[in-house]
Design a protein around this motif. Structure first.
Motif, mmCIF file in Angstrom:
data_model
loop_
_atom_site.group_PDB
_atom_site.id
_atom_site.type_symbol
_atom_site.label_atom_id
_atom_site.label_comp_id
_atom_site.label_asym_id
_atom_site.label_seq_id
_atom_site.Cartn_x
_atom_site.Cartn_y
_atom_site.Cartn_z
ATOM 1 N N LYS A 257 4.478 -5.587 6.850
ATOM 2 C CA LYS A 257 5.409 -5.581 5.714
ATOM 3 C C LYS A 257 6.763 -6.117 6.173
ATOM 4 O O LYS A 257 7.141 -5.953 7.329
ATOM 5 N N HIS B 41 4.347 -9.196 1.427
ATOM 6 C CA HIS B 41 4.490 -7.740 1.303
ATOM 7 C C HIS B 41 5.945 -7.372 1.566
ATOM 8 O O HIS B 41 6.370 -7.219 2.707
ATOM 9 N N CYS C 277 5.275 4.809 -1.287
ATOM 10 C CA CYS C 277 4.901 5.454 -0.024
ATOM 11 C C CYS C 277 5.906 6.546 0.350
ATOM 12 O O CYS C 277 7.101 6.421 0.055
ATOM 13 N N TYR D 130 9.139 -4.759 1.241
ATOM 14 C CA TYR D 130 9.351 -3.322 1.069
ATOM 15 C C TYR D 130 10.832 -3.006 0.998
ATOM 16 O O TYR D 130 11.681 -3.756 1.468
ATOM 17 N N CYS E 243 0.585 6.649 0.840
ATOM 18 C CA CYS E 243 0.940 5.756 -0.269
ATOM 19 C C CYS E 243 -0.014 5.939 -1.447
ATOM 20 O O CYS E 243 -1.185 6.278 -1.279
ATOM 21 N N SER F 6 1.597 -3.262 -6.082
ATOM 22 C CA SER F 6 2.659 -2.360 -5.663
ATOM 23 C C SER F 6 2.084 -1.092 -5.056
ATOM 24 O O SER F 6 0.928 -0.733 -5.299
ATOM 25 N N ILE G 281 6.502 -0.900 -1.823
ATOM 26 C CA ILE G 281 5.992 -2.213 -1.422
ATOM 27 C C ILE G 281 5.668 -3.006 -2.676
ATOM 28 O O ILE G 281 5.018 -2.494 -3.596
ATOM 29 N N SER H 188 9.540 4.796 0.246
ATOM 30 C CA SER H 188 9.597 3.329 0.270
ATOM 31 C C SER H 188 8.679 2.770 -0.799
ATOM 32 O O SER H 188 7.769 3.441 -1.295
#
Length: 485
Positions: free
Chosen positions: A474, A382, A269, A384, A462, A266, A282, A280
């Motif tokens: 992503k 990935h 970001c 998001y 991030c 994880s 991920i 955000s």
């Protein structure tokens, strides 16, 4: 008439047989079917199994409640559907046809027993327990050269029980892929593994994760003169935990947590716009070997708790902060990221019990399909999500915390079973929410992983405590269009 041996006496005789050498008569078929007989020679493996969910499977109160309700609501049409995997020997011995009388079934035929797995001769299907047992008194395993001495039973090698053989995963998949009477694939763990890089490329089997191998060499049984070998754990950790008194529950939980801690990667970001910011998250399922959370995903609730604060500690945004003992699925949080299955009947209406389902919709995190980091396919996992979900901004945060949580069975599922009178309310109090992986914190100081946003050309900063490549491609979190959250 000879009276049957009590389990303790059977175990003692098995131990004597184990230590007395090759002159001892082999165990009878009836004795082989009793896990207590195995304890005499295979104490380590027995102890593992005795505290496993395989041993617990036919006394799990959620299973019992689901089966009881399913039998009632289908007027018995559910039949052996549940119990065929939760107490397969009881079904094969003709001791139950529907699992409603398991309290009257002898203990040795409850759960997924030693004999059931180690007698598998063939796998004649892909789901709903199509395993064929040999019933020839020979117990099969992964040892290609079983010792000919000091054995109370014949032994043989089988690639269906060899963790190094992909065929062994089909043995596990027999009960870990479930298709109901309407043709809905309500559990797909084996099929998910079959389409993953673990099956297609590395050859990593179910047992290599769920039956870890010892690092040292030791005898496979308590028999004098046996060669030293690598042994394999028989506690089969996954997601579920015992909810009633049961042996070694602390170790069971530790093993489950150890698996969950390495499943996902994880990153949190932040992209700054003056005094505002876009947040955000991920997520990437890198190690499950199948989708996450998988299994009975229609009942599982995996969700993200994310909280952003300003420099004074004031709350800027919060999502997934579910109070203890509260059903996450009943949250009205518009930003909640939850992974689960939803089920629908033949008219497309959402249903909540597996015997009603004719189709499903999932947003579970998919498994890796390649280990090649140069392949675009590598990064399709990935996923998001923006916070807020519409991609709008919040005041620039000074700190963001994140953790992923998991209800192995959703609280609202438990409440539904309690309301119908099928589940003891005390079970709810024994239930706990698990954390998936380590908690993650974002601050300007530790946001050292960066990438350039293609739309704005701004730097996105991030924080991650894993090896996640934040600069890689992503893809938006998989949406559910027919149910919420």
């Amino acid at each position: 008439m000879r009276r049957p041996l009590k389990p303790a006496v059977a175990a003692l005789l098995a131990a004597l047989a184990c230590h007395s050498g090759s002159g001892q008569a082999p165990l009878t078929q009836d004795q082989l079917k009793d896990p207590q007989s195995c304890a005499g020679c295979h104490q380590e493996q027995f102890n593992d199994w005795a505290s496993s969910m395989h041993a617990y499977s036919s006394q799990d109160p959620v299973f019992l409640a689901m089966n009881k309700r399913g039998q009632r609501e289908t007027n018995g049409a559910l039949g052996k559907f549940c119990v065929n995997c939760h107490a397969p020997m009881a079904v094969r011995e003709g001791l139950t046809t529907d699992g409603l009388n398991l309290d009257q079934v002898p203990q040795k035929f409850k759960g997924v027993t030693c004999y059931f797995c180690h007698s598998v001769q063939s796998v004649n299907g892909a789901h709903d327990n199509p395993l064929v047992l040999a019933n020839d008194g020979v117990l099969r395993g992964s040892i290609s050269d079983p010792s000919p001495t000091g054995r109370p039973h014949p032994s043989a090698y089988s690639d269906l029980l060899d963790r190094s053989s992909s065929k062994s995963s089909a043995t596990c998949g027999a009960c870990h892929d479930i298709v109901n009477g309407h043709g809905a694939a309500i559990e797909r763990t084996f099929g998910e593994w079959q389409g993953s890089a673990f099956a297609l490329i590395s050859g990593t089997t179910c047992s290599q994760c769920h039956m870890p191998q010892s690092v040292d060499l030791r005898p496979i049984a308590q028999v004098a003169g046996l060669p030293l070998r690598r042994t394999h754990g028989h506690s089969f950790p996954g997601v579920d935990l015992a909810l009633t008194p049961f042996p070694d529950t602390e170790r069971q939980r530790e093993q489950v947590q150890a698996l969950l801690d390495t499943t996902n990667q994880s990153a949190v970001c932040v992209q700054q716009f003056g005094t505002e910011a876009q947040v955000s998250l991920i997520l990437d399922n890198v190690a499950a070997g199948h989708a996450f959370p998988s299994g009975a995903e229609q009942d599982r609730r995996a969700y993200v708790e994310l909280t952003a604060y300003d420099a004074s500690g004031n709350l800027l945004l919060q999502s997934g902060a579910v109070p203890d003992g509260t059903a996450a699925a009943e949250s009205k949080d518009p930003n909640l990221w939850m992974t689960r299955d939803c089920m629908f009947d033949e008219t497309g209406q959402e249903v909540h019990m597996f015997w009603e389902a004719a189709s499903y919709e999932t947003n579970g995190l998919p498994p890796l399909t390649t280990f090649d980091v140069s392949s675009p396919e590598f990064y399709k996992g990935h996923k998001y999500k923006f916070y807020p979900a519409d991609g709008s901004t919040i005041p620039m945060p000074a700190r963001i915390t994140m953790r992923m949580r998991l209800e192995a069975v959703g609280y609202e599922v438990l409440d539904n079973l309690i309301a119908s009178g099928d589940l003891d309310p005390a079970v709810r109090n024994a239930f706990t929410v698990l954390d998936v992986g380590l908690p993650l914190e974002w601050t300007p100081a530790n946001a050292t992983h960066t990438y350039i946003d293609r739309a704005t050309n701004n730097i996105v900063k991030c924080a991650t405590n894993t090896n996640l490549n934040v600069a890689a491609d992503k893809f938006p979190a998989i949406p559910r269009t027919r149910c919420a959250p």
